[in-house]
Design a protein around this motif. Structure first.
Motif, PDB file in Angstrom:
ATOM      1  N   ASP A 278       0.815  -1.218   0.000  1.00  0.00           N
ATOM      2  CA  ASP A 278       0.000   0.000   0.000  1.00  0.00           C
ATOM      3  C   ASP A 278       0.848   1.268   0.000  1.00  0.00           C
ATOM      4  OD1 ASP A 278       0.975  -0.145   2.571  1.00  0.00           O
ATOM      5  OD2 ASP A 278      -0.985  -0.039   3.573  1.00  0.00           O
ATOM      6  N   ASP A 279       2.176   1.141  -0.095  1.00  0.00           N
ATOM      7  CA  ASP A 279       3.010   2.333  -0.233  1.00  0.00           C
ATOM      8  C   ASP A 279       2.778   2.923  -1.624  1.00  0.00           C
ATOM      9  OD1 ASP A 279       5.546   3.921  -0.992  1.00  0.00           O
ATOM     10  OD2 ASP A 279       5.817   3.562   1.151  1.00  0.00           O
TER      11      ASP A 279
ATOM     12  N   ALA B  12      13.055  -0.539  -7.283  1.00  0.00           N
ATOM     13  CA  ALA B  12      12.716   0.783  -7.818  1.00  0.00           C
ATOM     14  C   ALA B  12      11.736   1.499  -6.898  1.00  0.00           C
ATOM     15  CB  ALA B  12      12.116   0.643  -9.218  1.00  0.00           C
ATOM     16  N   ALA B  13      10.740   0.758  -6.385  1.00  0.00           N
ATOM     17  CA  ALA B  13       9.753   1.375  -5.494  1.00  0.00           C
ATOM     18  C   ALA B  13      10.397   1.843  -4.198  1.00  0.00           C
ATOM     19  CB  ALA B  13       8.626   0.379  -5.211  1.00  0.00           C
ATOM     20  N   MET B  14      11.315   1.065  -3.675  1.00  0.00           N
ATOM     21  CA  MET B  14      11.994   1.471  -2.436  1.00  0.00           C
ATOM     22  C   MET B  14      12.809   2.744  -2.658  1.00  0.00           C
ATOM     23  SD  MET B  14      13.149  -2.351  -1.230  1.00  0.00           S
ATOM     24  CE  MET B  14      13.705  -2.021   0.450  1.00  0.00           C
ATOM     25  N   THR B  15      13.434   2.851  -3.806  1.00  0.00           N
ATOM     26  CA  THR B  15      14.208   4.060  -4.115  1.00  0.00           C
ATOM     27  C   THR B  15      13.287   5.270  -4.237  1.00  0.00           C
ATOM     28  OG1 THR B  15      15.894   2.741  -5.240  1.00  0.00           O
ATOM     29  CG2 THR B  15      15.809   5.089  -5.752  1.00  0.00           C
TER      30      THR B  15
ATOM     31  N   LYS C 155       4.399  -1.654  -9.905  1.00  0.00           N
ATOM     32  CA  LYS C 155       3.925  -3.028  -9.733  1.00  0.00           C
ATOM     33  C   LYS C 155       3.581  -3.715 -11.060  1.00  0.00           C
ATOM     34  CE  LYS C 155      -0.865  -1.641  -8.615  1.00  0.00           C
ATOM     35  NZ  LYS C 155      -1.533  -2.336  -9.744  1.00  0.00           N
ATOM     36  N   ASP C 156       3.301  -2.954 -12.094  1.00  0.00           N
ATOM     37  CA  ASP C 156       2.948  -3.546 -13.382  1.00  0.00           C
ATOM     38  C   ASP C 156       4.065  -3.428 -14.423  1.00  0.00           C
ATOM     39  OD1 ASP C 156       0.360  -4.243 -12.483  1.00  0.00           O
ATOM     40  OD2 ASP C 156      -0.356  -2.205 -12.881  1.00  0.00           O
TER      41      ASP C 156
END
Length: 630
Positions: free
Chosen positions: A224-225, A244-247, A232-233
């Motif tokens: 949910d971040d 990539a999302a964490m960055t 995600k896609d």
């Protein structure tokens, strides 16, 4: 720079030296340093990265200065943090091992302890890596009012550990079971604490050190971040998407910090740095993307690649993103090719704040590059050379010349980065005089490592188990083979006189070989600057004994690393002088006790001489050593 030269520069520029002006002011600047764990060179969008969105870092770069050639202090986590904190290069630091909890020495000065006498509030939030709990290296012994996060690096491999550490005490994280299993995302807790620290100290000078862990470790981010929704896609492996999302999550938090400074009215007196911590790791490599999906160390415009990656000392193991922002002081939109590295941060902070830097550092202040030589009151000093060592690697750079010596290599490699930034053509044989000069400088830059110590290790080991959520489940005692008792000289009162090395950072101490406990063992040093074979233990039996043989018990866990193969034993009445060995043997690769007989010999001191080991790494281990006789 000496005082006379500084005065001459001031007269030439017609200004007051910056650090003297600040020292006279009660309104000292704040310093925030956010060190992002593992972010690779070229991965952020402001460096041309094509896959990861970093709008706040892009804005920070546009409003400040980008360093193209500001290098990490080492190519792995703990050693690079030590160079940053102490202003020393890795030939002089106390933490050159990446085992997880190797400590700073008690007396070492850090940026935080340097600032404390000036009335600075000092806080750290994230991954420490310079001393596990109950060691001389914990942050609260090195100038930090508060440090919340992970002291040990193994602990930091999980974003759902059962607890974090705050000033050596545990802070429970509800619903967490280690690894990727839990309800409380640890990094949210760490970032929120950092924001609270900044807010609480807005009316006094502060130093906030933020060694944030993402995107290193397990690639975990809550679904949910908001950042996860951006990736995600994407048509990449899931781990590449989560990286990539964490960055992008960290980028969002950089924006939150900058917004908070503006809200508090303190952004004009706050110098903010952002950097990686070591070279990129070529994560998620494939045939289509040999340098990884996000192409660390590969220039997206030109395709030129920096050789190497995290863990080695080619350029790719040390290049990091680096930005500094200070509204009103640092002119916006600047890019510099100034050559520097992490040891330069401590003297820079010292000059910015008016603090007194230690006299034994290797760094040079970057202030003239940050704000201009006229405003700083002196020219930018230049390094004679930059130096690194780690895990048997050594590297040195002088201008565009760069020499590298990989582990076990007998000769240096030499590269001209002006024409060969990818370090593809070794010029050592063509330019031997340059290779020799750099090798001599490297030799002068190294001194033997002196690590800090632990007073106890049980809480440190508990923190390492917490990665797996097993902090209340001590490691089971291995099923060990007992030492024989018949015919052995009792070991009460024995002492270790000397040893070739020991791996103190994880408790594999020489005394374990004579403690009567087969479940503990001695291991020669296996981190950076590991002592080379032959390895030895010299034991004082307490009095002269009649000796007929020896018993060796190898380490009793599942590993064979360091299991001794070829061995010699000596006996003497002088611990510093042994004659020819009284026994030689090729030990079996066995966990059972092995007896090596010798002619009847009298002596007080016994020496084990390990010539080789089954793992091939040049180490030595022993769970127990026994002496047959009376």
């Amino acid at each position: 720079m000496n005082r006379l030269l500084r005065l001459v520069c001031c007269l030439l520029f017609g200004v007051t030296p910056f650090h003297l002006a600040k020292a006279a002011s009660a309104d000292r600047p704040n310093v925030i340093f956010l060190m992002d764990d593992e972010l690779g060179y070229y991965e952020p969008a402001f460096m041309g990265g094509q896959t990861i969105q970093t709008p706040n870092l892009d804005r920070m770069a546009a409003e400040g200065i980008v360093f193209n050639n500001l290098f990490a202090g080492s190519s792995v986590c703990a050693p690079t943090r030590c160079t940053f904190l102490t202003g020393k290069h890795s030939g002089h630091t106390s933490v050159r091992s990446n085992g997880g909890g190797t400590p700073l020495r008690a007396e070492e000065i850090t940026i935080a302890s340097m600032l404390k006498p000036l009335g600075y509030a000092t806080g750290g939030f994230g991954k420490w890596g310079c001393g596990g709990r109950d060691s001389t290296g914990v942050p609260e012994k090195h100038g930090f009012d508060v440090f919340l996060g992970y002291y040990d690096q193994v602990h930091a491999h999980s974003y759902y550990p059962p607890y974090l550490i705050r000033n050596s005490e545990e802070v429970p994280l509800p619903g967490n079971h280690g690894l990727s299993d839990g309800q409380t995302y640890s990094h949210y807790v760490i970032h929120n604490a950092a924001m609270q620290f900044i807010r609480a100290n807005a009316n006094r000078p502060f130093f906030a050190y933020l060694p944030y862990t993402p995107p290193h470790g397990l690639f975990d981010i809550p679904d949910d971040d908001p950042a996860w929704g951006l990736y995600k896609d994407k048509p990449w492996p899931e781990q590449a998407r989560r990286y990539a999302a964490m960055t992008t999550m960290v980028d969002r938090q950089v924006g939150e910090i900058l917004a908070l400074l503006k809200e508090l009215g303190i952004e004009d007196r706050t110098l903010v740095f952002f950097s990686g911590d070591n070279g990129g790791a070529d994560y998620f490599a494939s045939a289509a993307h040999p340098r990884g999906v996000h192409s660390a160390n590969k220039n997206p415009q030109t395709g030129v690649e920096y050789r190497g990656k995290k863990g080695n000392l080619y350029e790719g193991g040390l290049r990091i993103p680096f930005i500094a922002r200070w509204p009103g002081r640092i002119a916006p939109g600047r890019i510099t090719d100034h050559l520097g590295y992490f040891p330069d941060i401590l003297p820079t902070v010292a000059e910015v704040t008016g603090a007194q830097a230690p006299g034994d550092i290797d760094g040079l202040s970057l202030l003239p590059t940050l704000i201009g030589e006229k405003a700083a009151g002196h020219p930018q000093a230049q390094h004679e050379y930059l130096y690194w060592e780690i895990g048997g690697w050594t590297a040195i750079r002088q201008g565009d010349w760069r020499a590298v010596k990989p582990p076990q290599a007998k000769v240096w490699e030499l590269y001209d980065l002006a024409t060969d930034p990818g370090e593809s053509k070794d010029l050592a044989s063509e330019r031997p005089e340059i290779a020799a000069r750099l090798a001599a400088l490297a030799a002068s830059a190294h001194e033997p490592v002196r690590e800090g110590t632990f007073s106890r290790t049980d809480r440190h080991e508990r923190d390492r188990r917490a990665k797996f959520g097993k902090q209340d489940e001590p490691e089971p005692e291995p099923r060990v083979n007992p030492m024989p008792t018949q015919g052995l000289i009792p070991n009460q009162g024995w002492k270790i006189v000397r040893f070739s090395s020991e791996n103190a950072s994880n408790g594999k101490l020489a005394r374990n070989a004579i403690d009567g406990k087969p479940g503990t063992w001695w291991h020669s040093r296996f981190g950076e600057n590991a002592a080379r074979p032959p390895h030895e233990l010299v034991i004082d039996l307490g009095t002269t004994r009649t000796i007929r043989g020896f018993v060796y018990l190898g380490r009793q866990d599942a590993s064979w690393n360091g299991a001794i193969k070829d061995v010699e034993f000596g006996v003497s009445d002088n611990p510093n002088q042994f004659g020819p060995p009284v026994a030689k043997a090729a030990l079996a690769k066995s966990k059972k006790p092995q007896t090596v007989a010798c002619p009847e010999t009298k002596g007080r001191y016994v020496r084990l001489h390990a010539l080789s080991e089954y793992g091939g790494g040049g180490f030595a281990t022993a769970s127990e050593l026994g002496v047959i006789g009376e």
